[in-house]
Design a protein around this motif. Structure first.
Motif, PDB file in Angstrom:
ATOM      1  N   LEU A 185      57.907 -31.340  16.940  1.00 41.37           N
ATOM      2  CA  LEU A 185      56.997 -30.688  17.873  1.00 41.37           C
ATOM      3  C   LEU A 185      56.696 -29.252  17.468  1.00 41.37           C
ATOM      4  O   LEU A 185      55.816 -28.617  18.042  1.00 41.37           O
ATOM      5  CB  LEU A 185      57.597 -30.705  19.282  1.00 41.37           C
ATOM      6  N   VAL A 186      57.423 -28.710  16.510  1.00 39.43           N
ATOM      7  CA  VAL A 186      57.171 -27.352  16.027  1.00 39.43           C
ATOM      8  C   VAL A 186      55.889 -27.346  15.208  1.00 39.43           C
ATOM      9  O   VAL A 186      55.717 -28.153  14.291  1.00 39.43           O
ATOM     10  CB  VAL A 186      58.349 -26.843  15.179  1.00 39.43           C
ATOM     11  N   PHE A 187      54.986 -26.445  15.536  1.00 39.42           N
ATOM     12  CA  PHE A 187      53.688 -26.433  14.863  1.00 39.42           C
ATOM     13  C   PHE A 187      53.810 -26.009  13.402  1.00 39.42           C
ATOM     14  O   PHE A 187      54.418 -24.987  13.091  1.00 39.42           O
ATOM     15  CB  PHE A 187      52.721 -25.479  15.574  1.00 39.42           C
ATOM     16  N   PHE A 220      44.142 -28.053  17.705  1.00 41.14           N
ATOM     17  CA  PHE A 220      44.662 -26.897  18.429  1.00 41.14           C
ATOM     18  C   PHE A 220      45.411 -26.049  17.408  1.00 41.14           C
ATOM     19  O   PHE A 220      46.300 -26.539  16.705  1.00 41.14           O
ATOM     20  CB  PHE A 220      45.632 -27.328  19.526  1.00 41.14           C
ATOM     21  N   GLY A 221      45.072 -24.770  17.326  1.00 38.35           N
ATOM     22  CA  GLY A 221      45.701 -23.890  16.356  1.00 38.35           C
ATOM     23  C   GLY A 221      47.042 -23.374  16.829  1.00 38.35           C
ATOM     24  O   GLY A 221      47.500 -23.664  17.943  1.00 38.35           O
ATOM     25  N   ASP A 258      47.941 -17.828  10.471  1.00 33.26           N
ATOM     26  CA  ASP A 258      48.414 -17.303  11.755  1.00 33.26           C
ATOM     27  C   ASP A 258      49.669 -17.991  12.276  1.00 33.26           C
ATOM     28  O   ASP A 258      50.019 -17.854  13.447  1.00 33.26           O
ATOM     29  CB  ASP A 258      47.314 -17.402  12.823  1.00 33.26           C
ATOM     30  N   ARG A 259      50.354 -18.723  11.403  1.00 41.36           N
ATOM     31  CA  ARG A 259      51.493 -19.522  11.845  1.00 41.36           C
ATOM     32  C   ARG A 259      52.604 -18.690  12.475  1.00 41.36           C
ATOM     33  O   ARG A 259      53.245 -19.110  13.443  1.00 41.36           O
ATOM     34  CB  ARG A 259      52.036 -20.316  10.651  1.00 41.36           C
ATOM     35  N   SER A 260      52.846 -17.479  11.986  1.00 47.67           N
ATOM     36  CA  SER A 260      53.996 -16.704  12.468  1.00 47.67           C
ATOM     37  C   SER A 260      53.594 -15.489  13.283  1.00 47.67           C
ATOM     38  O   SER A 260      54.414 -14.647  13.585  1.00 47.67           O
ATOM     39  CB  SER A 260      54.844 -16.237  11.268  1.00 47.67           C
TER      40      SER A 260
END
Length: 356
Positions: free
Chosen positions: A3-5, A162-163, A340-342
């Motif tokens: 579930l972690v993007f 969804f980003g 933009d992940r972090s």
């Protein structure tokens, strides 16, 4: 499936290696301009404020406006939430009786560009979309490669993922959202609980869309799909996939995915089997979302006015997306990085729509 993007877990449409690069070295590198849903009438009991902000979330601006001008939170209208790590413009509304007190409002990095009267309070979602102008620095690939990717996206559409903004700092919101659904979370704030559950809905949607891309179903339809017409917004059940898929190939209609809830029925037939497969990746069933209303979301959108301009060490992208879509979905296709992940928080969504 976790579930972690992570962008790496979601199939991209384009096959280029990507340009790489970095974003947001300066606030001016990322500009977002809200595109209004309707023109102002010039009269009415509500005053619309066209606001430019840098370094603030929309929520912070609203709190300061309330405190300084004296308007109640519930009387301030807003169409969408905009990123703090950018230069953004958007419309707000307040009751017209507060017009004289606007001179008391002052906040570094925020200015009122224009005002106008209208008959109704601005509501969430009262926008057509957003125009993005994004500077990509330190890119190994150049503008020509970016143009090639944009050409493919213009022809076939942008995967409407969804980003990372929807999944919070570290991409962990959906994990806590699952604990909320299972009654295991100690969080009590209703707004926070809703947002966390929406992350779970979003994770399932993303998995469904990724499966469609993996199996060559992005620009076609399956029996049981609920397809949406791009020109009118009408939604219809696909009974004959072979007959309807040419329309999808031309970009006239697209499949939708389910944001599960009590008001939204799961898909059926072949599309339902694929949707059930996406749910099974997280060991979930539709019934776990019974506390939510639910919604449907397009699996693809089309970027308008897309262009690339070469810059020293990189390039600048410009494009317009409809409301509810994330600029990071375009940037991920072009850059092929964990865009933009972090660097996300709960109020940094390009647009946070659906599923509530």
């Amino acid at each position: 499936m976790s579930l972690v993007f992570e962008w790496a877990a979601l199939r991209a449409l384009t096959e280029s290696v990507g340009t790489g690069g970095t974003l947001r070295q300066e606030a001016q590198d990322f500009r977002v301009d809200e595109v209004g849903a309707y023109p102002l009438s010039g009269e009415g009991d509500h005053l619309y404020l066209h606001v430019e902000k840098t370094g603030h979330t929309t929520a912070h601006v609203l709190r300061e406006l309330s405190a300084q001008v004296g308007v109640r939170d519930r009387d301030i209208g807003v169409a969408g939430l905009k990123d703090r790590h950018a230069v953004t413009t958007q419309w707000l509304s307040v009751p017209a009786k507060y017009e004289r007190r606007l001179g008391e409002f002052s906040l570094d990095g925020v200015r009122i560009l224009d005002t106008g009267r209208h008959g109704n309070k601005l509501g969430m979602g009262h926008l057509r979309g957003n125009r993005f102008v994004v500077r990509v620095r330190d890119a190994a690939g150049g503008a020509a490669e970016a143009e090639g990717v944009l050409s493919t996206l213009s022809a076939h559409g942008v995967p409407n993922y969804f980003g990372p903004q929807r999944f919070g700092l570290g991409g962990l919101n959906a994990e806590e959202g699952l604990r909320v659904l299972r009654g295991e979370s100690r969080l009590r704030d209703p707004r926070v609980r809703r947002f966390l559950v929406s992350s779970v809905q979003s994770a399932v949607f993303n998995a469904f869309l990724s499966l469609r891309l993996e199996r060559g179903l992005f620009t076609s339809l399956l029996s049981g799909d609920m397809a949406k017409k791009h020109d009118t917004g009408g939604v219809f059940l696909v009974e004959d996939a072979a007959a309807e898929s040419p329309r999808a190939g031309r970009g006239e209609v697209s499949a939708t995915g389910t944001l599960f809830g009590k008001k939204t029925r799961p898909l059926t037939l072949d599309a339902g089997a694929l949707e059930a497969e996406a749910l099974a990746l997280f060991d979930l069933t539709p019934t776990v979302f019974a506390s939510r209303r639910g919604d449907r979301r397009l699996t693809r959108v089309f970027a308008e006015g897309a262009s690339v301009a070469p810059q020293e060490g990189g390039y600048t992208l410009a494009f317009t997306l409809p409301k509810g879509s994330f600029a990071t979905s375009v940037l991920r296709e072009v850059m092929k990085t964990e865009v933009d992940r972090s660097d996300t928080d709960a109020d940094s969504a390009d647009e946070m729509g659906g599923g509530e």
